[in-house]
Design an enzyme around this catalytic site. Sequence first.
Site, PDB file in Angstrom:
ATOM      1  N   GLY A  46       0.827  -1.197   0.000  1.00  0.00           N
ATOM      2  CA  GLY A  46       0.000   0.000   0.000  1.00  0.00           C
ATOM      3  C   GLY A  46       0.864   1.250   0.000  1.00  0.00           C
ATOM      4  O   GLY A  46       2.018   1.214   0.443  1.00  0.00           O
ATOM      5  N   GLN A  51       2.873   9.887   1.444  1.00  0.00           N
ATOM      6  CA  GLN A  51       4.231   9.324   1.411  1.00  0.00           C
ATOM      7  C   GLN A  51       5.046   9.782   0.204  1.00  0.00           C
ATOM      8  O   GLN A  51       6.262   9.633   0.191  1.00  0.00           O
ATOM      9  CB  GLN A  51       4.160   7.787   1.419  1.00  0.00           C
ATOM     10  CG  GLN A  51       3.631   7.224   2.720  1.00  0.00           C
ATOM     11  CD  GLN A  51       3.509   5.718   2.628  1.00  0.00           C
ATOM     12  OE1 GLN A  51       2.510   5.202   2.163  1.00  0.00           O
ATOM     13  NE2 GLN A  51       4.545   5.007   3.043  1.00  0.00           N
ATOM     14  N   CYS A  92       6.334  -0.421   6.766  1.00  0.00           N
ATOM     15  CA  CYS A  92       5.939   0.758   5.993  1.00  0.00           C
ATOM     16  C   CYS A  92       7.070   1.149   5.052  1.00  0.00           C
ATOM     17  O   CYS A  92       8.242   1.124   5.462  1.00  0.00           O
ATOM     18  CB  CYS A  92       5.644   1.901   6.968  1.00  0.00           C
ATOM     19  SG  CYS A  92       5.136   3.422   6.161  1.00  0.00           S
ATOM     20  N   LEU A  93       6.720   1.522   3.830  1.00  0.00           N
ATOM     21  CA  LEU A  93       7.751   1.929   2.869  1.00  0.00           C
ATOM     22  C   LEU A  93       8.474   3.202   3.318  1.00  0.00           C
ATOM     23  O   LEU A  93       9.577   3.472   2.861  1.00  0.00           O
ATOM     24  CB  LEU A  93       7.134   2.141   1.478  1.00  0.00           C
ATOM     25  CG  LEU A  93       6.604   0.880   0.780  1.00  0.00           C
ATOM     26  CD1 LEU A  93       5.919   1.258  -0.528  1.00  0.00           C
ATOM     27  CD2 LEU A  93       7.708  -0.136   0.535  1.00  0.00           C
ATOM     28  N   HIS A 134      -3.911   1.405   7.988  1.00  0.00           N
ATOM     29  CA  HIS A 134      -2.535   1.929   8.004  1.00  0.00           C
ATOM     30  C   HIS A 134      -2.396   3.105   7.022  1.00  0.00           C
ATOM     31  O   HIS A 134      -1.853   4.151   7.367  1.00  0.00           O
ATOM     32  CB  HIS A 134      -1.580   0.779   7.651  1.00  0.00           C
ATOM     33  CG  HIS A 134      -0.138   1.158   7.507  1.00  0.00           C
ATOM     34  ND1 HIS A 134       0.861   0.630   8.305  1.00  0.00           N
ATOM     35  CD2 HIS A 134       0.489   1.995   6.628  1.00  0.00           C
ATOM     36  CE1 HIS A 134       2.027   1.143   7.923  1.00  0.00           C
ATOM     37  NE2 HIS A 134       1.836   1.959   6.912  1.00  0.00           N
ATOM     38  N   GLU A 135      -2.920   2.908   5.805  1.00  0.00           N
ATOM     39  CA  GLU A 135      -2.790   3.964   4.784  1.00  0.00           C
ATOM     40  C   GLU A 135      -3.654   5.174   5.133  1.00  0.00           C
ATOM     41  O   GLU A 135      -3.256   6.315   4.887  1.00  0.00           O
ATOM     42  CB  GLU A 135      -3.158   3.435   3.396  1.00  0.00           C
ATOM     43  CG  GLU A 135      -2.338   2.239   2.903  1.00  0.00           C
ATOM     44  CD  GLU A 135      -0.841   2.418   3.009  1.00  0.00           C
ATOM     45  OE1 GLU A 135      -0.362   3.564   2.938  1.00  0.00           O
ATOM     46  OE2 GLU A 135      -0.141   1.403   3.204  1.00  0.00           O
ATOM     47  N   HIS A 138      -1.868   7.425   7.355  1.00  0.00           N
ATOM     48  CA  HIS A 138      -0.919   8.305   6.647  1.00  0.00           C
ATOM     49  C   HIS A 138      -1.602   9.601   6.208  1.00  0.00           C
ATOM     50  O   HIS A 138      -1.016  10.678   6.291  1.00  0.00           O
ATOM     51  CB  HIS A 138      -0.366   7.610   5.397  1.00  0.00           C
ATOM     52  CG  HIS A 138       0.795   6.698   5.647  1.00  0.00           C
ATOM     53  ND1 HIS A 138       1.969   7.122   6.239  1.00  0.00           N
ATOM     54  CD2 HIS A 138       0.981   5.378   5.367  1.00  0.00           C
ATOM     55  CE1 HIS A 138       2.819   6.106   6.312  1.00  0.00           C
ATOM     56  NE2 HIS A 138       2.250   5.022   5.791  1.00  0.00           N
TER      57      HIS A 138
HETATM   58 NI    NI Z   1       3.013   3.102   5.588  1.00  0.00          NI
END
Ligand code: NI
Length: 168
Positions: A46, A51, A92-93, A134-135, A138
């Site tokens: 995701g 991000q 997480c990226l 989670h997203e 963000h």
């Molecule tokens: Ni993330």
Amino acid sequence: MQKLTILQYPDPRLHTVAKPVSVVDDRVRALVAAMFDTMYEANGVGLAATQVDVHERIIVMDTSEERNRPLVLINPEIVRRSEDSKEWEEGCLSVPGIYDTITRPASVRVRALDAQGEVFELDADGLTAVCIQHEMDHLLGKVFVDYLSPLKRSRIKTKMLKRQRQAA
Ligand code: NI
């Protein structure tokens, strides 16, 4: 193929609150396509627009094993959360190499616009439910490490900053 730069924790821009998308047009679709390229390239499940330093309520996801079920959520809202919760090891990226257990509602129903600007609802559980929550965090300027203890978070911050200095 367009690869966007993913902000790395503790970049303060990750704490920006995203604004709703007013029109789902070609500009938004081009951003969505670039976000998918970036997410698949990074092997993520995701990615939130936050991000990639675009502060609009846009999420791309693919929680399938085969990496062939892209899902776009524009202006997502959770319309139902389950009473029961579930622990999941999240990553997480924007915080590469860091994983920790987070507890969230086990299933959710989300309402969003798709890439055509059409409203849809989706019932999700398992990884998809975790990923949606989670997203969506963000988009509110929240990173999963914000759920951890201040001590853990400060260790992660130190580790990330050290790594970023070494890479620079
Ligand atoms: Ni993330």
